[in-house]
Scaffold this motif. Structure first.
Motif, PDB file in Angstrom:
ATOM      1  N   ALA A   6       0.636  -1.095  -0.127  1.00 37.37           N
ATOM      2  CA  ALA A   6       0.047   0.200   0.213  1.00 37.37           C
ATOM      3  C   ALA A   6       0.737   1.275   0.001  1.00 37.37           C
ATOM      4  CB  ALA A   6      -0.936   0.104   1.309  1.00 37.37           C
ATOM      5  N   ARG A   7       1.914   1.250   0.766  1.00 40.67           N
ATOM      6  CA  ARG A   7       2.736   2.544   0.858  1.00 40.67           C
ATOM      7  C   ARG A   7       3.395   2.898  -0.463  1.00 40.67           C
ATOM      8  NH1 ARG A   7       5.769  -1.413   3.390  1.00 40.67           N
ATOM      9  NH2 ARG A   7       7.983  -1.506   2.803  1.00 40.67           N
ATOM     10  N   THR A   8       3.476   1.999  -1.698  1.00 38.83           N
ATOM     11  CA  THR A   8       4.232   2.485  -2.765  1.00 38.83           C
ATOM     12  C   THR A   8       2.896   2.784  -3.798  1.00 38.83           C
ATOM     13  OG1 THR A   8       4.119   0.082  -3.541  1.00 38.83           O
ATOM     14  CG2 THR A   8       5.920   0.936  -2.518  1.00 38.83           C
ATOM     15  N   ALA A   9       1.749   2.766  -3.477  1.00 43.58           N
ATOM     16  CA  ALA A   9       0.635   3.185  -4.309  1.00 43.58           C
ATOM     17  C   ALA A   9       0.840   4.649  -4.742  1.00 43.58           C
ATOM     18  CB  ALA A   9      -0.731   2.940  -3.807  1.00 43.58           C
ATOM     19  N   PRO A  10       0.225   5.088  -6.060  1.00 52.19           N
ATOM     20  CA  PRO A  10       0.317   6.349  -6.275  1.00 52.19           C
ATOM     21  C   PRO A  10      -0.135   7.533  -5.222  1.00 52.19           C
ATOM     22  CG  PRO A  10      -0.666   4.989  -8.058  1.00 52.19           C
ATOM     23  CD  PRO A  10      -0.641   4.070  -6.786  1.00 52.19           C
ATOM     24  N   GLN A  52      -4.594   5.245   7.923  1.00 53.26           N
ATOM     25  CA  GLN A  52      -5.014   4.982   6.367  1.00 53.26           C
ATOM     26  C   GLN A  52      -3.722   4.891   5.262  1.00 53.26           C
ATOM     27  OE1 GLN A  52      -8.147   3.718   6.392  1.00 53.26           O
ATOM     28  NE2 GLN A  52      -7.923   4.385   8.574  1.00 53.26           N
ATOM     29  N   MET A  53      -2.892   6.013   5.937  1.00 51.00           N
ATOM     30  CA  MET A  53      -1.552   6.157   5.157  1.00 51.00           C
ATOM     31  C   MET A  53      -0.527   5.133   5.535  1.00 51.00           C
ATOM     32  SD  MET A  53      -0.762   7.302   2.283  1.00 51.00           S
ATOM     33  CE  MET A  53      -2.161   8.325   2.074  1.00 51.00           C
ATOM     34  N   LEU A  54      -0.339   5.270   6.921  1.00 56.08           N
ATOM     35  CA  LEU A  54       1.072   4.567   7.680  1.00 56.08           C
ATOM     36  C   LEU A  54      -0.046   3.870   8.875  1.00 56.08           C
ATOM     37  CD1 LEU A  54       3.491   7.257   7.726  1.00 56.08           C
ATOM     38  CD2 LEU A  54       3.752   5.092   6.573  1.00 56.08           C
ATOM     39  N   ALA A  75       2.596   7.669  13.913  1.00 56.06           N
ATOM     40  CA  ALA A  75       2.750   6.729  13.098  1.00 56.06           C
ATOM     41  C   ALA A  75       3.929   5.530  13.596  1.00 56.06           C
ATOM     42  CB  ALA A  75       3.460   7.142  11.768  1.00 56.06           C
ATOM     43  N   CYS A  76       3.734   4.304  13.223  1.00 55.55           N
ATOM     44  CA  CYS A  76       4.592   3.244  13.775  1.00 55.55           C
ATOM     45  C   CYS A  76       4.953   2.342  12.831  1.00 55.55           C
ATOM     46  CB  CYS A  76       4.011   2.508  14.799  1.00 55.55           C
ATOM     47  SG  CYS A  76       2.734   1.563  14.653  1.00 55.55           S
ATOM     48  N   MET A  77       6.000   1.593  13.170  1.00 55.61           N
ATOM     49  CA  MET A  77       6.483   0.542  12.073  1.00 55.61           C
ATOM     50  C   MET A  77       6.161  -0.899  12.818  1.00 55.61           C
ATOM     51  SD  MET A  77       9.837   0.328   9.900  1.00 55.61           S
ATOM     52  CE  MET A  77      10.907  -0.254  11.296  1.00 55.61           C
ATOM     53  N   PRO A  78       5.236  -1.387  12.606  1.00 55.48           N
ATOM     54  CA  PRO A  78       5.063  -2.947  13.417  1.00 55.48           C
ATOM     55  C   PRO A  78       5.721  -3.840  12.794  1.00 55.48           C
ATOM     56  CG  PRO A  78       3.162  -2.494  11.754  1.00 55.48           C
ATOM     57  CD  PRO A  78       3.922  -1.066  11.721  1.00 55.48           C
ATOM     58  N   GLU A  79       6.710  -4.568  13.674  1.00 53.60           N
ATOM     59  CA  GLU A  79       7.685  -5.499  13.168  1.00 53.60           C
ATOM     60  C   GLU A  79       6.721  -6.919  13.413  1.00 53.60           C
ATOM     61  OE1 GLU A  79      11.928  -4.197  14.394  1.00 53.60           O
ATOM     62  OE2 GLU A  79      10.641  -4.411  16.199  1.00 53.60           O
ATOM     63  N   ALA A 138      13.344   1.741   8.442  1.00 58.25           N
ATOM     64  CA  ALA A 138      12.472   2.842   8.694  1.00 58.25           C
ATOM     65  C   ALA A 138      12.298   3.654   7.328  1.00 58.25           C
ATOM     66  CB  ALA A 138      12.596   3.826   9.815  1.00 58.25           C
ATOM     67  N   LEU A 139      13.463   3.741   6.768  1.00 63.34           N
ATOM     68  CA  LEU A 139      13.871   4.473   5.419  1.00 63.34           C
ATOM     69  C   LEU A 139      12.950   3.687   4.214  1.00 63.34           C
ATOM     70  CD1 LEU A 139      17.391   5.860   5.582  1.00 63.34           C
ATOM     71  CD2 LEU A 139      15.128   7.106   6.112  1.00 63.34           C
ATOM     72  N   ASP A 140      13.242   2.295   4.243  1.00 58.53           N
ATOM     73  CA  ASP A 140      12.382   1.505   3.253  1.00 58.53           C
ATOM     74  C   ASP A 140      10.973   1.875   3.389  1.00 58.53           C
ATOM     75  OD1 ASP A 140      14.902   0.703   2.224  1.00 58.53           O
ATOM     76  OD2 ASP A 140      14.691  -1.251   3.282  1.00 58.53           O
ATOM     77  N   PHE A 141      10.453   1.926   4.642  1.00 54.72           N
ATOM     78  CA  PHE A 141       9.258   1.858   4.962  1.00 54.72           C
ATOM     79  C   PHE A 141       8.435   3.170   4.737  1.00 54.72           C
ATOM     80  CE2 PHE A 141       5.836   2.791   8.563  1.00 54.72           C
ATOM     81  CZ  PHE A 141       5.215   1.626   8.214  1.00 54.72           C
ATOM     82  N   TRP A 142       9.185   4.216   4.839  1.00 55.75           N
ATOM     83  CA  TRP A 142       8.637   5.590   4.759  1.00 55.75           C
ATOM     84  C   TRP A 142       9.944   6.533   4.371  1.00 55.75           C
ATOM     85  CZ3 TRP A 142       3.976   7.101   3.541  1.00 55.75           C
ATOM     86  CH2 TRP A 142       3.623   8.564   3.701  1.00 55.75           C
ATOM     87  N   PRO A 143      10.273   6.560   3.082  1.00 59.06           N
ATOM     88  CA  PRO A 143      11.419   7.324   2.700  1.00 59.06           C
ATOM     89  C   PRO A 143      11.592   8.914   3.136  1.00 59.06           C
ATOM     90  CG  PRO A 143      10.712   6.005   0.899  1.00 59.06           C
ATOM     91  CD  PRO A 143       9.607   5.921   1.841  1.00 59.06           C
TER      92      PRO A 143
END
Length: 165
Positions: A6-10, A52-54, A75-79, A138-143
């Motif tokens: 989802a995070r790479t969608a337009p 809805q975004m992250l 915002a968080c990055m679930p592992e 994190a950078l891969d997740f949200w540049p």
């Protein structure tokens, strides 16, 4: 062929570009948390609008100075698979660490609301190689985190939240 995450969608790419601007950094901290708190309250903890975004959590930690409960949508990055979460203290690329990071340093036992469930957690500030590995993820997740870091002199704090028994 499987669908892209989802995070790479337009729409997400557009949001990444917008969230990297200085205007966003000035406005977002005043608007997004207020909207998230309201929607979270109205849906009895089932929805965080910005999630809805992250992915997102509502963090409740004791204030570093006051000791009073402080609630912050983040915002968080679930592992995946580990039942842990990474919180990134980017402060939208603004000077100064966000207050919630100081609260976790002073009082690492906290609670999060995750997908409508309240979970007791303990926060741990990441350092050294563990931090470097989480930062790459994190950078891969949200540049846009790279843009935030490039604007400021402080090192963005990263915390791992682990469930408490």
């Amino acid at each position: 062929m499987s669908p892209a995450p989802a995070r790479t969608a337009p729409g997400v790419r557009l949001m990444q570009k917008v969230s990297s601007t200085r205007t966003f950094a000035r406005v977002a901290p005043h608007v997004i948390p207020a909207m998230d708190r309201a929607v979270h309250r109205l849906t009895r903890g089932r929805v965080i609008l910005s999630a809805q975004m992250l992915p997102g959590v509502i963090l409740t930690a004791r204030g570093a100075k006051s000791g009073l409960p402080r609630t912050t949508p983040l915002a968080c990055m679930p592992e995946e698979g580990s039942g842990t979460w990474i919180l990134i203290g980017s402060n939208f690329g603004r000077d100064g660490h966000p207050a919630w990071t100081g609260n976790l340093l002073a009082h690492p036992d906290a609670e999060i609301s995750w997908k409508g469930r309240d979970i007791a957690v303990r926060a741990r500030l990441l350092q050294g190689e563990e931090r470097a590995e989480a930062w790459r993820a994190a950078l891969d997740f949200w540049p846009p985190y790279a843009t935030y870091q490039s604007r400021i002199e402080r090192e963005i704090r990263l915390f791992r939240l682990e469930r408490r028994p």
